[in-house]
Design a protein around this motif. Structure first.
Motif, PDB file in Angstrom:
ATOM      1  N   SER A   7      17.365  37.060  14.330  1.00 53.55           N
ATOM      2  CA  SER A   7      18.075  36.498  14.869  1.00 53.55           C
ATOM      3  C   SER A   7      17.539  35.189  15.676  1.00 53.55           C
ATOM      4  CB  SER A   7      18.465  37.344  16.145  1.00 53.55           C
ATOM      5  OG  SER A   7      19.106  36.814  17.318  1.00 53.55           O
ATOM      6  N   GLU A   8      16.412  35.194  16.199  1.00 57.40           N
ATOM      7  CA  GLU A   8      15.099  34.342  16.493  1.00 57.40           C
ATOM      8  C   GLU A   8      15.549  33.026  15.378  1.00 57.40           C
ATOM      9  OE1 GLU A   8      11.637  35.557  18.267  1.00 57.40           O
ATOM     10  OE2 GLU A   8      11.910  36.734  16.990  1.00 57.40           O
ATOM     11  N   ILE A   9      14.844  33.283  14.307  1.00 53.36           N
ATOM     12  CA  ILE A   9      14.972  32.396  12.876  1.00 53.36           C
ATOM     13  C   ILE A   9      16.346  31.336  13.128  1.00 53.36           C
ATOM     14  CG2 ILE A   9      15.469  31.641  10.699  1.00 53.36           C
ATOM     15  CD1 ILE A   9      13.116  33.959  10.171  1.00 53.36           C
ATOM     16  N   THR A  10      17.451  31.852  13.185  1.00 54.66           N
ATOM     17  CA  THR A  10      19.318  31.390  13.626  1.00 54.66           C
ATOM     18  C   THR A  10      18.879  30.734  14.658  1.00 54.66           C
ATOM     19  OG1 THR A  10      20.276  33.259  12.273  1.00 54.66           O
ATOM     20  CG2 THR A  10      21.642  31.946  13.304  1.00 54.66           C
ATOM     21  N   ARG A  11      19.161  30.926  15.404  1.00 57.23           N
ATOM     22  CA  ARG A  11      18.999  30.607  16.979  1.00 57.23           C
ATOM     23  C   ARG A  11      17.936  29.648  16.729  1.00 57.23           C
ATOM     24  NH1 ARG A  11      16.698  34.839  20.598  1.00 57.23           N
ATOM     25  NH2 ARG A  11      16.476  33.750  22.105  1.00 57.23           N
ATOM     26  N   LEU A  12      16.408  29.351  16.662  1.00 55.62           N
ATOM     27  CA  LEU A  12      15.205  28.393  16.497  1.00 55.62           C
ATOM     28  C   LEU A  12      16.511  27.148  15.148  1.00 55.62           C
ATOM     29  CD1 LEU A  12      12.419  29.926  15.542  1.00 55.62           C
ATOM     30  CD2 LEU A  12      12.848  28.433  17.653  1.00 55.62           C
ATOM     31  N   GLN A  13      17.161  27.747  14.392  1.00 56.09           N
ATOM     32  CA  GLN A  13      18.041  26.477  13.450  1.00 56.09           C
ATOM     33  C   GLN A  13      18.715  25.616  14.101  1.00 56.09           C
ATOM     34  OE1 GLN A  13      18.926  27.551   9.324  1.00 56.09           O
ATOM     35  NE2 GLN A  13      20.559  27.156   9.975  1.00 56.09           N
ATOM     36  N   VAL A  14      19.715  26.583  15.260  1.00 56.83           N
ATOM     37  CA  VAL A  14      20.627  25.553  16.236  1.00 56.83           C
ATOM     38  C   VAL A  14      20.058  24.563  17.291  1.00 56.83           C
ATOM     39  CG1 VAL A  14      22.398  26.338  17.601  1.00 56.83           C
ATOM     40  CG2 VAL A  14      22.978  27.903  16.307  1.00 56.83           C
ATOM     41  N   CYS A  15      19.017  25.163  17.866  1.00 55.41           N
ATOM     42  CA  CYS A  15      18.185  24.995  19.055  1.00 55.41           C
ATOM     43  C   CYS A  15      17.652  23.494  18.413  1.00 55.41           C
ATOM     44  CB  CYS A  15      17.120  25.620  19.635  1.00 55.41           C
ATOM     45  SG  CYS A  15      16.128  24.363  20.400  1.00 55.41           S
ATOM     46  N   LEU A  16      17.317  23.697  16.977  1.00 51.42           N
ATOM     47  CA  LEU A  16      16.335  22.240  16.609  1.00 51.42           C
ATOM     48  C   LEU A  16      17.307  21.107  15.690  1.00 51.42           C
ATOM     49  CD1 LEU A  16      13.388  23.999  14.591  1.00 51.42           C
ATOM     50  CD2 LEU A  16      13.372  22.756  16.151  1.00 51.42           C
ATOM     51  N   ARG A  17      18.273  21.945  15.463  1.00 49.58           N
ATOM     52  CA  ARG A  17      19.232  20.449  14.527  1.00 49.58           C
ATOM     53  C   ARG A  17      19.718  20.319  15.969  1.00 49.58           C
ATOM     54  NH1 ARG A  17      23.393  24.100  10.870  1.00 49.58           N
ATOM     55  NH2 ARG A  17      21.607  24.251   8.854  1.00 49.58           N
ATOM     56  N   ARG A  18      20.074  20.983  17.137  1.00 43.72           N
ATOM     57  CA  ARG A  18      20.559  20.108  18.378  1.00 43.72           C
ATOM     58  C   ARG A  18      19.404  19.197  18.398  1.00 43.72           C
ATOM     59  NH1 ARG A  18      21.296  23.946  22.289  1.00 43.72           N
ATOM     60  NH2 ARG A  18      19.304  23.739  23.255  1.00 43.72           N
ATOM     61  N   LEU A  19      18.693  19.691  19.141  1.00 41.24           N
ATOM     62  CA  LEU A  19      17.778  18.714  19.546  1.00 41.24           C
ATOM     63  C   LEU A  19      16.583  17.062  18.972  1.00 41.24           C
ATOM     64  CD1 LEU A  19      14.674  21.491  20.946  1.00 41.24           C
ATOM     65  CD2 LEU A  19      16.517  19.848  22.487  1.00 41.24           C
ATOM     66  N   LEU A  20      16.987  17.578  17.608  1.00 44.28           N
ATOM     67  CA  LEU A  20      16.666  16.316  16.400  1.00 44.28           C
ATOM     68  C   LEU A  20      17.746  16.083  15.962  1.00 44.28           C
ATOM     69  CD1 LEU A  20      13.814  18.325  14.745  1.00 44.28           C
ATOM     70  CD2 LEU A  20      13.912  16.750  16.356  1.00 44.28           C
ATOM     71  N   GLY A  21      19.070  16.257  16.466  1.00 43.89           N
ATOM     72  CA  GLY A  21      19.962  15.779  15.321  1.00 43.89           C
ATOM     73  C   GLY A  21      20.158  15.375  14.190  1.00 43.89           C
ATOM     74  N   SER A  22      19.251  16.936  13.404  1.00 41.42           N
ATOM     75  CA  SER A  22      20.264  16.487  12.122  1.00 41.42           C
ATOM     76  C   SER A  22      21.131  18.071  11.257  1.00 41.42           C
ATOM     77  CB  SER A  22      18.177  16.998  11.511  1.00 41.42           C
ATOM     78  OG  SER A  22      18.988  16.610  10.495  1.00 41.42           O
ATOM     79  N   PRO A  23      22.313  18.010  11.230  1.00 40.79           N
ATOM     80  CA  PRO A  23      22.910  19.200  10.806  1.00 40.79           C
ATOM     81  C   PRO A  23      22.351  19.672   9.650  1.00 40.79           C
ATOM     82  CG  PRO A  23      24.498  17.386  10.706  1.00 40.79           C
ATOM     83  CD  PRO A  23      23.241  17.021  11.120  1.00 40.79           C
ATOM     84  N   GLU A  24      21.424  18.913   9.115  1.00 41.03           N
ATOM     85  CA  GLU A  24      20.776  19.354   7.513  1.00 41.03           C
ATOM     86  C   GLU A  24      19.016  20.142   7.470  1.00 41.03           C
ATOM     87  OE1 GLU A  24      21.503  15.001   5.885  1.00 41.03           O
ATOM     88  OE2 GLU A  24      22.795  16.279   4.613  1.00 41.03           O
ATOM     89  N   LEU A  25      19.389  20.368   9.019  1.00 41.78           N
ATOM     90  CA  LEU A  25      18.142  20.663   9.225  1.00 41.78           C
ATOM     91  C   LEU A  25      18.211  22.440   8.701  1.00 41.78           C
ATOM     92  CD1 LEU A  25      15.481  20.508  12.055  1.00 41.78           C
ATOM     93  CD2 LEU A  25      16.160  22.280  11.727  1.00 41.78           C
TER      94      LEU A  25
END
Length: 82
Positions: A7-25
């Protein structure tokens, strides 16, 4: 270093995609316990995320590694020497 739940990994991915503007992250779980969680863009690993828990507070540290060989060529070598 504390391990991260799925769950943490998924939430981090959502957060980092938004912050860094990269949906492919992607944030990838380690292949086995004790290894770092890896961050990749288009399948290329760019860094790691570490979880820290101190006095009940949880934080995450993103460490990005950029190899010199991956940098674009200098456009004006004289200016770079300044």
């Amino acid at each position: 270093m504390s391990s991260m739940s799925a769950s943490e990994i998924t939430r981090l991915q959502v957060c980092l995609r938004r912050l860094l503007g990269s949906p492919e992250l992607t944030v990838n779980p380690p292949p086995r316990a004790g290894l770092s969680v890896e961050v990749a863009v288009k399948g290329e690993i760019i860094g790691t995320v570490h979880r820290d828990e101190d006095e009940g507070e949880i934080s995450y540290a993103l460490h990005i590694t950029i190899l010199e060989e991956d940098l674009p060529a200098e456009t004006n070598p004289a200016r770079a020497r300044r």
